[in-house]
Write a protein that holds these residues in place. Structure first.
Motif, PDB file in Angstrom:
ATOM      1  N   THR A  16       0.827  -1.205   0.000  1.00  0.00           N
ATOM      2  CA  THR A  16       0.000   0.000   0.000  1.00  0.00           C
ATOM      3  C   THR A  16       0.863   1.257   0.000  1.00  0.00           C
ATOM      4  OG1 THR A  16      -1.801  -1.129   1.127  1.00  0.00           O
ATOM      5  CG2 THR A  16      -1.775   1.269   1.280  1.00  0.00           C
ATOM      6  N   ILE A  19       2.318   1.796  -3.471  1.00  0.00           N
ATOM      7  CA  ILE A  19       1.329   2.329  -4.424  1.00  0.00           C
ATOM      8  C   ILE A  19       1.064   3.807  -4.125  1.00  0.00           C
ATOM      9  CG2 ILE A  19      -1.075   2.239  -5.183  1.00  0.00           C
ATOM     10  CD1 ILE A  19      -1.025  -0.742  -4.797  1.00  0.00           C
ATOM     11  N   ARG A  20       0.895   4.139  -2.866  1.00  0.00           N
ATOM     12  CA  ARG A  20       0.643   5.542  -2.506  1.00  0.00           C
ATOM     13  C   ARG A  20       1.803   6.432  -2.938  1.00  0.00           C
ATOM     14  NH1 ARG A  20      -1.923   4.818   3.531  1.00  0.00           N
ATOM     15  NH2 ARG A  20      -3.953   4.061   2.842  1.00  0.00           N
ATOM     16  N   PHE A  23       1.349   7.034  -6.573  1.00  0.00           N
ATOM     17  CA  PHE A  23       0.271   7.998  -6.801  1.00  0.00           C
ATOM     18  C   PHE A  23       0.713   9.417  -6.447  1.00  0.00           C
ATOM     19  CE2 PHE A  23      -3.030   4.603  -6.905  1.00  0.00           C
ATOM     20  CZ  PHE A  23      -3.702   5.044  -8.031  1.00  0.00           C
ATOM     21  N   VAL A  36      -6.858   6.956 -10.089  1.00  0.00           N
ATOM     22  CA  VAL A  36      -7.013   5.508 -10.211  1.00  0.00           C
ATOM     23  C   VAL A  36      -7.457   5.171 -11.632  1.00  0.00           C
ATOM     24  CG1 VAL A  36      -8.416   3.549  -9.449  1.00  0.00           C
ATOM     25  CG2 VAL A  36      -7.436   5.115  -7.759  1.00  0.00           C
ATOM     26  N   TYR A  56      -8.070   0.799  -6.225  1.00  0.00           N
ATOM     27  CA  TYR A  56      -8.397   1.706  -5.124  1.00  0.00           C
ATOM     28  C   TYR A  56      -8.267   0.981  -3.783  1.00  0.00           C
ATOM     29  CZ  TYR A  56     -10.854   4.871  -2.028  1.00  0.00           C
ATOM     30  OH  TYR A  56     -11.175   5.695  -0.969  1.00  0.00           O
ATOM     31  N   SER A  59      -4.705   0.524  -2.933  1.00  0.00           N
ATOM     32  CA  SER A  59      -4.061   1.796  -2.573  1.00  0.00           C
ATOM     33  C   SER A  59      -4.494   2.290  -1.197  1.00  0.00           C
ATOM     34  CB  SER A  59      -4.350   2.870  -3.633  1.00  0.00           C
ATOM     35  OG  SER A  59      -5.691   3.308  -3.561  1.00  0.00           O
ATOM     36  N   GLN A  60      -5.635   1.811  -0.705  1.00  0.00           N
ATOM     37  CA  GLN A  60      -6.130   2.209   0.607  1.00  0.00           C
ATOM     38  C   GLN A  60      -5.826   1.176   1.691  1.00  0.00           C
ATOM     39  OE1 GLN A  60      -7.500   5.352   1.091  1.00  0.00           O
ATOM     40  NE2 GLN A  60      -6.691   5.493  -0.985  1.00  0.00           N
ATOM     41  N   ILE A  74      -0.408  -2.742 -12.357  1.00  0.00           N
ATOM     42  CA  ILE A  74      -0.128  -1.497 -11.625  1.00  0.00           C
ATOM     43  C   ILE A  74       1.181  -0.890 -12.090  1.00  0.00           C
ATOM     44  CG2 ILE A  74       0.384  -0.529  -9.348  1.00  0.00           C
ATOM     45  CD1 ILE A  74      -1.541  -2.786  -8.242  1.00  0.00           C
TER      46      ILE A  74
END
Length: 147
Positions: A16, A19-20, A23, A36, A56, A59-60, A74
């Protein structure tokens, strides 16, 4: 096949977080933060499928232990190799390159780049000639003297 989440966690943070980080730092084609939807669309354009809902959730931190195909999707969506999620040295190198791009994304220079990148070679040369003129006007060194 699911990737061992312990391997991900022991390679510089959890999935996570990685990924963050992508982003937060990989700019979209317009120079702003990717959504996303944009990541999923970019992945699909490169032959990989991942749903917006699943990305999503990853990512959360609501989903973990992604499949190999999800990791490939990804990474394709962000334009990084899949090994970004496992190789600490590679990730550090890519993160530093992304950081440089992120810093440039906040500048007018990056805005010029995004607006000029589809111009013909002839038009790009005209833009460069105008930049040379402005540098001369401000008593700055010529472009060919910069390293």
């Amino acid at each position: 096949m699911n990737v061992d989440s312990e391997k991900i966690a022991h390679s510089g943070g959890d999935f996570t977080e990685k990924i963050r980080r992508l982003f937060d730092s990989v700019p979209s084609d317009t120079g702003r933060r990717m959504t996303v939807k944009e990541v999923c669309h970019a992945a699909t354009a490169k032959g990989h499928d991942i749903s917006e809902a699943y990305l999503y959730q990853l990512s959360q931190g609501r989903k973990s232990n992604p499949s190999y195909s999800a990791i490939n999707a990804i990474s394709a969506g962000f334009g990084v190799p899949a090994t970004y999620f496992f190789d600490d040295d590679l990730r550090a190198k890519i993160d530093s390159q992304i950081e440089l791009l992120r810093l440039l994304a906040d500048t007018p220079v990056q805005q010029i780049y995004f607006r000029a990148r589809d111009l013909s070679d002839e038009n790009v040369e005209e833009v460069l000639e105008y930049v040379r003129y402005l540098r001369h006007k401000q008593n700055l060194p010529p472009l060919n003297d910069l390293r």
